[in-house]
Motif scaffolding. Structure first.
Motif, mmCIF file in Angstrom:
data_model
loop_
_atom_site.group_PDB
_atom_site.id
_atom_site.type_symbol
_atom_site.label_atom_id
_atom_site.label_comp_id
_atom_site.label_asym_id
_atom_site.label_seq_id
_atom_site.Cartn_x
_atom_site.Cartn_y
_atom_site.Cartn_z
ATOM 1 N N ASN A 67 60.739 36.236 46.084
ATOM 2 C CA ASN A 67 61.264 37.308 45.445
ATOM 3 C C ASN A 67 60.068 37.872 44.500
ATOM 4 O O ASN A 67 60.075 39.055 44.441
ATOM 5 N N GLN A 68 59.371 37.161 43.833
ATOM 6 C CA GLN A 68 58.284 37.565 43.101
ATOM 7 C C GLN A 68 56.853 36.856 43.434
ATOM 8 O O GLN A 68 56.617 35.973 42.719
ATOM 9 N N PRO A 69 56.220 37.287 44.253
ATOM 10 C CA PRO A 69 54.997 36.710 44.967
ATOM 11 C C PRO A 69 53.608 36.859 43.870
ATOM 12 O O PRO A 69 53.892 37.896 43.167
ATOM 13 N N HIS A 70 53.087 36.150 43.819
ATOM 14 C CA HIS A 70 51.558 36.293 43.152
ATOM 15 C C HIS A 70 50.769 36.380 44.039
ATOM 16 O O HIS A 70 49.385 37.155 43.538
ATOM 17 N N SER A 71 50.489 36.296 45.251
ATOM 18 C CA SER A 71 49.695 36.390 46.296
ATOM 19 C C SER A 71 49.396 38.119 46.489
ATOM 20 O O SER A 71 50.360 38.578 46.557
ATOM 21 N N ILE A 72 48.084 38.258 46.687
ATOM 22 C CA ILE A 72 47.762 39.698 46.851
ATOM 23 C C ILE A 72 46.602 39.754 47.914
ATOM 24 O O ILE A 72 45.802 38.890 48.089
ATOM 25 N N GLY A 73 46.829 40.790 48.946
ATOM 26 C CA GLY A 73 46.083 41.145 50.011
ATOM 27 C C GLY A 73 45.290 42.468 49.611
ATOM 28 O O GLY A 73 45.189 43.022 48.415
ATOM 29 N N ARG A 74 44.609 43.142 50.846
ATOM 30 C CA ARG A 74 44.141 44.230 50.674
ATOM 31 C C ARG A 74 44.021 45.026 52.194
ATOM 32 O O ARG A 74 44.139 44.111 52.983
ATOM 33 N N LEU A 75 43.488 46.088 51.933
ATOM 34 C CA LEU A 75 43.504 47.029 53.470
ATOM 35 C C LEU A 75 42.004 47.553 52.999
ATOM 36 O O LEU A 75 41.602 48.370 52.195
ATOM 37 N N ARG A 76 41.426 47.770 54.300
ATOM 38 C CA ARG A 76 40.079 48.355 54.540
ATOM 39 C C ARG A 76 40.220 49.121 55.817
ATOM 40 O O ARG A 76 40.847 48.900 56.728
ATOM 41 N N LEU A 77 39.151 49.967 55.766
ATOM 42 C CA LEU A 77 38.773 50.811 57.422
ATOM 43 C C LEU A 77 37.965 49.919 57.814
ATOM 44 O O LEU A 77 37.292 48.987 57.270
ATOM 45 N N ASN A 78 37.965 49.840 59.188
ATOM 46 C CA ASN A 78 36.856 49.121 60.026
ATOM 47 C C ASN A 78 35.829 50.061 59.930
ATOM 48 O O ASN A 78 35.621 50.850 60.513
ATOM 49 N N PRO A 79 34.705 49.257 59.652
ATOM 50 C CA PRO A 79 33.552 50.129 59.528
ATOM 51 C C PRO A 79 32.851 50.408 60.945
ATOM 52 O O PRO A 79 32.422 51.557 61.238
ATOM 53 N N ASP B 65 34.772 51.333 63.316
ATOM 54 C CA ASP B 65 35.531 52.186 63.739
ATOM 55 C C ASP B 65 36.363 52.829 62.795
ATOM 56 O O ASP B 65 37.751 52.587 62.611
ATOM 57 N N PRO B 66 35.978 53.784 61.678
ATOM 58 C CA PRO B 66 36.799 54.333 60.634
ATOM 59 C C PRO B 66 37.910 55.032 61.136
ATOM 60 O O PRO B 66 38.973 55.105 60.121
ATOM 61 N N ALA B 67 37.946 55.657 62.229
ATOM 62 C CA ALA B 67 38.858 56.506 62.635
ATOM 63 C C ALA B 67 40.160 55.715 63.172
ATOM 64 O O ALA B 67 41.319 56.154 63.682
ATOM 65 N N GLY B 68 39.928 54.454 63.366
ATOM 66 C CA GLY B 68 40.736 53.430 64.144
ATOM 67 C C GLY B 68 41.863 52.808 63.408
ATOM 68 O O GLY B 68 41.978 53.393 62.221
ATOM 69 N N ARG B 69 42.659 51.781 63.928
ATOM 70 C CA ARG B 69 43.431 51.029 62.938
ATOM 71 C C ARG B 69 42.853 50.438 61.668
ATOM 72 O O ARG B 69 41.630 49.894 61.903
ATOM 73 N N PRO B 70 43.443 50.569 60.610
ATOM 74 C CA PRO B 70 42.813 49.750 59.446
ATOM 75 C C PRO B 70 42.889 48.223 59.794
ATOM 76 O O PRO B 70 43.566 47.400 60.487
ATOM 77 N N ASP B 71 42.152 47.718 58.635
ATOM 78 C CA ASP B 71 41.936 46.166 58.653
ATOM 79 C C ASP B 71 42.946 45.619 57.749
ATOM 80 O O ASP B 71 42.516 46.002 56.370
ATOM 81 N N VAL B 72 43.996 45.203 57.853
ATOM 82 C CA VAL B 72 44.898 44.684 56.767
ATOM 83 C C VAL B 72 45.079 43.065 56.913
ATOM 84 O O VAL B 72 45.031 42.520 57.669
ATOM 85 N N ASP B 73 44.839 42.741 55.621
ATOM 86 C CA ASP B 73 45.000 41.639 55.233
ATOM 87 C C ASP B 73 46.063 41.314 54.227
ATOM 88 O O ASP B 73 46.028 41.560 52.993
#
Length: 571
Positions: free
Chosen positions: A372-384, A386-394
């Motif tokens: 319920n209260q996580p410490h883990s953190i991810g991030r999102l980036r564009l795909n270099p 294909d910046p107009a395509g689907r994002p890179d989600v971690d």
């Protein structure tokens, strides 16, 4: 297709949980022209698809009618070190994920919002947000100073006198925790066993679209609602947002000018729009060939979700729900792990009496367990590439070892609780539930799948030797009892099976305007540019101890209130 205006006062990007709120509140002034655009289909009153209205939501996750197609995410590293990926279902329909979720209407705890304020989101402490929680709701069961009685969103519970046998059995099994039974998870903030609150009236879903875009709101001459319309680019004049480039389903494109742009596209789409517009980490933008408009390192960072596991259990006939009974979730448990790095009320469990829409699912209970209260953190980036395509989600789930330990211990406790005389005492009857491609194919609502699952259900209910054989096949040979007794095997299992519970948030974090990691200030304004705000789960500094839908609607209400005040009459 809809005829789009060429110029409006406010452009709301995304008709999701918060976007519908903004559209209603900002268009209340008849002199303020508002355009709401949504990439998915519309769900106007009287035309809401039956599968969206259904209290049982799981068929909505299969296929791409109501979700963003092809969206996936890195989840975590498995026991062998390789990165695990899986599909990530995010609503693409009017109402957004409030039109496809499990309808949970959980606010979280006062400490969640006080932590937001302490992290730089001034004016977002519990006492500040409570009026907006009250404003959004009509609580059909609970009254008093913590609850609203005339808001757009009905919130109810299935109370103990109306529980079916499954709910009584689960609650009795969970009584072994020693925690008390409570009525109101949104007004009693201690640990306990609750009937979960959900956004539903007369056994039908009430999405944000249904609650806020009602017939009188849609009849306003100053509000245009454009479905099947996607924002391809935000448009700027210098550092001021002045509109957006739109593409409709038939391929027509049009630029719409706006005095104010409010992005409500969700934690996985809002940061993408900012990044493509040149708002984000400068080095990453240059790598993607995007001209830097505002160097905001926090865009796409701070991605959070609740690390979760789903466990199934074969139920005896006496505990099964008839398929005509649509609401299947009756009991929730909020508890404290007591582990180092944990916090009070840092674990959550819900129990559903149905593992699928079909006959096989009717014979299975489904338990959702999450930190319920996580410490883990991810991030999102564009795909270099294909910046107009689907994002890179971690999602970065379990990147903090404290989350791994709590989820592993929580799973061990769950097995001990539900392998019980009240539910099913057979250790072989509990196994991991997965959303593999094969399971997703079987979960599509088709005549063939109806026949196949009916046959599998009959085999599972067959003579004991056949039933045990079927259970081994369904579980993939996983022996949870053995795994729970082995610390190393338990941790490996959690790494392999953890997933996000569709509570992505935090990628446009709210904070003080002097904070380099913040993306928006406490009013929702994007720092470093003008005329642009964000109002959705992406601005959450940290996850509330809750499903995120009602907190996101609260965000929409609070930021709408600020914008109405700032824009003034007729702006």
């Amino acid at each position: 297709m809809s005829e789009l205006p060429h110029e409006v006062d406010v452009l709301v990007v995304g008709g999701g949980s918060a976007g519908c709120v903004l559209a209603k509140r900002l268009s209340a002034d008849p002199n303020r022209r508002v355009l709401l655009v949504e990439a998915g289909c519309d769900t106007p009153p009287g035309q809401v698809p039956a599968e969206i209205l259904d209290s049982y939501p799981m068929p909505l996750f299969f296929g791409d009618t109501y979700i963003w197609p092809g969206l996936d995410a890195a989840v975590t590293r498995g026991a062998d070190g390789r990165i695990r990926r899986r599909a990530y279902e995010q609503g693409r329909v009017m109402g957004g994920s409030s039109s496809i979720n499990v309808q949970a209407a959980n606010r979280g705890l006062p400490r969640d919002y006080d932590a937001w304020a302490a992290a730089g989101a001034r004016g977002w402490g519990w006492d500040d947000v409570l009026p907006y929680f009250r404003k959004l709701e009509t609580d059909l069961d609970c009254d008093g100073p913590l609850h609203g009685r005339d808001g757009p969103l009905p919130i109810r519970r299935i109370l103990e006198p109306a529980w079916p046998p499954f709910a009584h059995a689960v609650a009795t099994a969970l009584d072994a925790t020693g925690l008390p039974r409570r009525l109101d998870q949104n007004g009693e903030f201690e640990d306990g066993i609750f009937p979960p609150a959900f956004s539903n009236r007369d056994d039908a879903r009430v999405s944000s679209a249904a609650a806020y875009l009602d017939a009188p709101t849609r009849a306003r001459g100053n509000l245009v609602i454009a479905a099947h319309t996607q924002v391809t680019d935000l448009v700027f004049d210098g550092r001021r947002a002045v509109g957006a480039q739109l593409r409709q389903a038939d391929g027509r494109e049009q630029r719409v000018a706006a005095r104010e742009v409010v992005v409500c596209a969700g934690a996985l789409q809002s940061p993408v729009l900012l990044l493509r517009a040149g708002i984000g980490p400068a080095e990453h933008l240059r790598t993607c060939g995007v001209t830097v408009l505002a160097d905001r390192p926090g865009v796409g960072e701070n991605l959070r979700d609740h690390p979760a596991l789903t466990i199934a259990q074969y139920l005896p006939r006496r505990l099964r729900l008839p398929l005509s009974y649509r609401r299947a979730s009756f009991v929730a448990l909020r508890s404290s792990s007591g582990l180092p790095g944990g916090t009070p009320s840092d674990m959550y469990l819900t129990a559903s009496a149905r593992g699928g829409w079909h006959a096989l699912g009717a014979s299975l209970a489904l338990y959702f367990l999450w930190v319920n209260q996580p410490h883990s953190i991810g991030r999102l980036r564009l795909n270099p590439a294909d910046p107009a395509g689907r994002p890179d989600v971690d999602l970065g789930l379990l990147s903090d070892p404290r989350d791994l330990e709590r989820l592993a211990t929580g799973l061990r406790d769950l097995v001990a609780l539900v392998v019980s005389p009240q539910l099913n005492p057979d250790p072989a009857a509990i196994f991991p539930a997965s959303f593999t491609p094969a399971i997703k194919r079987l979960s599509r609502v088709t005549p063939r799948n109806r026949r196949v699952t009916a046959l599998l259900a009959r085999l599972l209910d067959g003579p004991a030797p056949l039933s045990r054989l079927m259970l081994r096949a369904v579980s993939g040979g996983v022996d949870l009892g053995r795994i729970a007794a082995d610390d190393a095997a338990l941790r490996d299992f959690v790494r392999e099976t953890v997933f996000g519970v569709w509570h992505a948030s935090g990628t446009c974090r709210m904070g003080d305007s002097t904070d380099r990691g913040a993306v928006v200030d406490p009013t929702g304004r994007v720092i470093g540019v003008e005329g642009l705000s964000v109002a959705d789960a992406s601005i959450m500094p940290s996850l509330p101890s809750a499903n995120t839908n009602v907190p996101t609607i609260m965000i929409g209400e609070k930021i709408a209130d600020h914008l109405v005040s700032q824009l003034g009459a007729g702006a």
